[in-house]
Design a protein around this motif. Structure first.
Motif, short mmCIF file in Angstrom:
data_model
loop_
_atom_site.label_atom_id
_atom_site.label_comp_id
_atom_site.label_asym_id
_atom_site.label_seq_id
_atom_site.Cartn_x
_atom_site.Cartn_y
_atom_site.Cartn_z
N SER A 124 0.81 -1.22 0.00
CA SER A 124 0.00 0.00 0.00
C SER A 124 0.84 1.27 0.00
O SER A 124 0.29 2.37 0.00
N LEU A 125 2.18 1.12 0.04
CA LEU A 125 3.03 2.32 0.08
C LEU A 125 2.84 3.13 -1.20
O LEU A 125 3.04 2.60 -2.30
N PRO A 126 2.47 4.39 -1.09
CA PRO A 126 2.36 5.22 -2.29
C PRO A 126 3.73 5.30 -2.98
O PRO A 126 4.77 5.18 -2.32
N LEU A 181 6.47 7.50 -1.54
CA LEU A 181 7.05 7.00 -0.28
C LEU A 181 7.95 5.81 -0.53
O LEU A 181 9.04 5.70 0.04
#
Lengths: 199, 253
Positions: A185-187, A190
């Motif tokens: 889920s890390l954008p 990021l």
């Protein structure tokens, strides 16, 4: 959403970024219990920060997270008798780093079995500590299982090992699943901050 | 409440390393002791340490509370479910070797709890940081220990906020075990991702304060140390080593 991350970087010296990530991992280890308690789950999840940092910043940072968490958990609870379990955090850090390098966190389908295996390993490491240092009387839930197995006639060392491993199987499987979800889920912006996750 | 309690006792005025070294020596020594009598002496030594720091009541209460559950479990696992021979103790029969083992293990735990709760009560965190700075402990190590402690309450508050927010959006905390495991995602992900998003800001703040620069730091008010305290610290560690020497020589205390 960026999908599954690639393998993390090999061991290197700690940077300021590593230091901040380590601090975050320690806080995650110490705080996640609050959420677990709200959900009344029979697990600890006190190594999610260690596993996450192993994937983001490598084994050295993850070992520091594990050891610092154990010391600070003792300071916050006042129970310094738990310090010998720091060894289990070291095992978790090394295993999680290896699993991340092999791409175990790319999909839930690989993360969950890898977590299950860690459960056996961590439980197997914790059992001798629980037996020799605490005589099998550690955390309430685990000891309840130990006592039940003793009543059924199992020798104490076997009862302690069985209780320790069975509780860790669930705990570490959930922990690996959570870290897989976090990394997935890390954008993109990021993920790019961590060399091992940049694509 | 566990933590520092201001005071003027000899332990409060001592160099922070002195109570820490004495408690650590006791922690090591209790693992070398094998008889209920010797472990009882270790508990007395821990109580004496607390008494010297004028915090006996303050340390003993949480030590007993924290240790109580383990004592009960030890007495059940070893006293009631232990090996033969059994002896009658009032209305119940207890395992003699099991009871002895429970007393040794429970005594060890009590001594460790009492000694370290005393350390927490008499060592001011600020003085400890000053002492570590004066001894040249690397900045990274101090930052992790002290700064993580300040981050934990903030993260706890954030976790509570996320919990409330997700409940407002309809997340149920109860239900089947699987439903509760699935509820972990909406609670843990925002907490961790939010914290990861702040990493850059914190790196910049540390960099601006020169945290990445090499070289020693200057302690503004380093705690005083003395030859007597240094001797006391070494004596504590030597006694712990002697207890282990006796154990390995086949004469456990």
């Amino acid at each position: 959403m960026t999908g599954g991350p690639p393998a993390p970087p090999p061991a290197r010296s700690l940077s300021l970024r590593d230091l901040v990530v380590i601090r975050l991992g320690v806080a995650v280890n110490l705080v996640i219990g609050q959420i677990v308690a709200a959900l009344l789950l029979p697990v600890f999840l006190d190594a999610v920060g260690t596993i996450l940092v192993a994937a983001l910043a490598g084994p050295r940072a993850a070992i520091i997270v594990g050891l610092t968490s154990q010391v600070l958990a003792s300071v916050l609870s006042g129970n310094f008798a738990w310090l010998p379990f720091a060894l289990v955090q070291v095992v978790i850090a090394l295993y999680a780093w290896g699993a991340a390098r092999l791409g175990a966190f790319r999909r839930l389908a690989t993360a969950l079995p890898a977590g299950l295996l860690l459960g056996a390993l961590a439980g197997g490491t914790a059992a001798p500590i629980a037996y020799f240092v605490f005589g099998g009387a550690t955390a309430g839930g685990v000891t309840a299982v130990t006592a039940a197995l003793r009543v059924l006639g199992l020798p104490l060392p076997v009862a302690v090992a069985t209780a320790s491993i069975s509780t860790d199987l669930l705990d570490k499987t959930i922990a690996f699943g959570l870290v897989c979800l976090i990394l997935g889920s890390l954008p993109r912006h990021l993920a790019a901050r961590f060399p091992g996750l940049a694509r | 409440m566990i933590g520092y309690r201001a005071g003027t006792s000899p332990l409060h005025r001592a160099h922070p390393y002195t109570p820490l070294a004495l408690a650590s020596a006791l922690l090591l020594a209790v693992f070398a002791l094998g008889s209920p009598g010797a472990v009882g002496c270790a508990v007395l030594a821990a109580a004496l340490l607390a008494l010297t720091g004028n915090v006996l009541g303050y340390s003993a209460r949480p030590a007993l509370t924290l240790g109580l559950a383990t004592w009960v479990l030890l007495l059940v696992l070893h006293g009631l479910l232990g090996p033969e021979p059994f002896a009658a103790l009032g209305p119940v029969s207890v395992s003699e070797p099991g009871l002895r083992r429970a007393l040794v293990l429970g005594g060890r735990l009590t001594a460790i709890l009492l000694a370290f709760l005393t350390v927490l009560a008499v060592v001011s965190p600020a003085r400890l940081v000053e002492a570590m700075t004066a001894r040249g402990v690397p900045f990274a190590r101090m930052y992790l220990l002290v700064s993580s402690l300040t981050l934990v309450p903030r993260m706890r508050a954030r976790a509570a906020l996320i919990l409330e927010a997700q409940q407002c959006r309809g997340l149920r905390l109860g239900g089947s075990p699987l439903a509760r495991v699935l509820a972990l995602g909406p609670l843990v992900l925002p907490l961790v991702l939010g914290a990861l998003a702040e990493v850059d800001e914190q790196v910049l703040a540390l960099d601006a304060r020169g945290a990445g620069l090499p070289g020693p730091r200057t302690a503004l008010e380093p705690p005083a140390d003395s030859a007597l305290q240094r001797g006391l610290r070494w004596l504590g560690l030597a006694l712990a080593a002697a207890a282990f020497a006796f154990r390995f020589a086949g004469h456990p205390l």
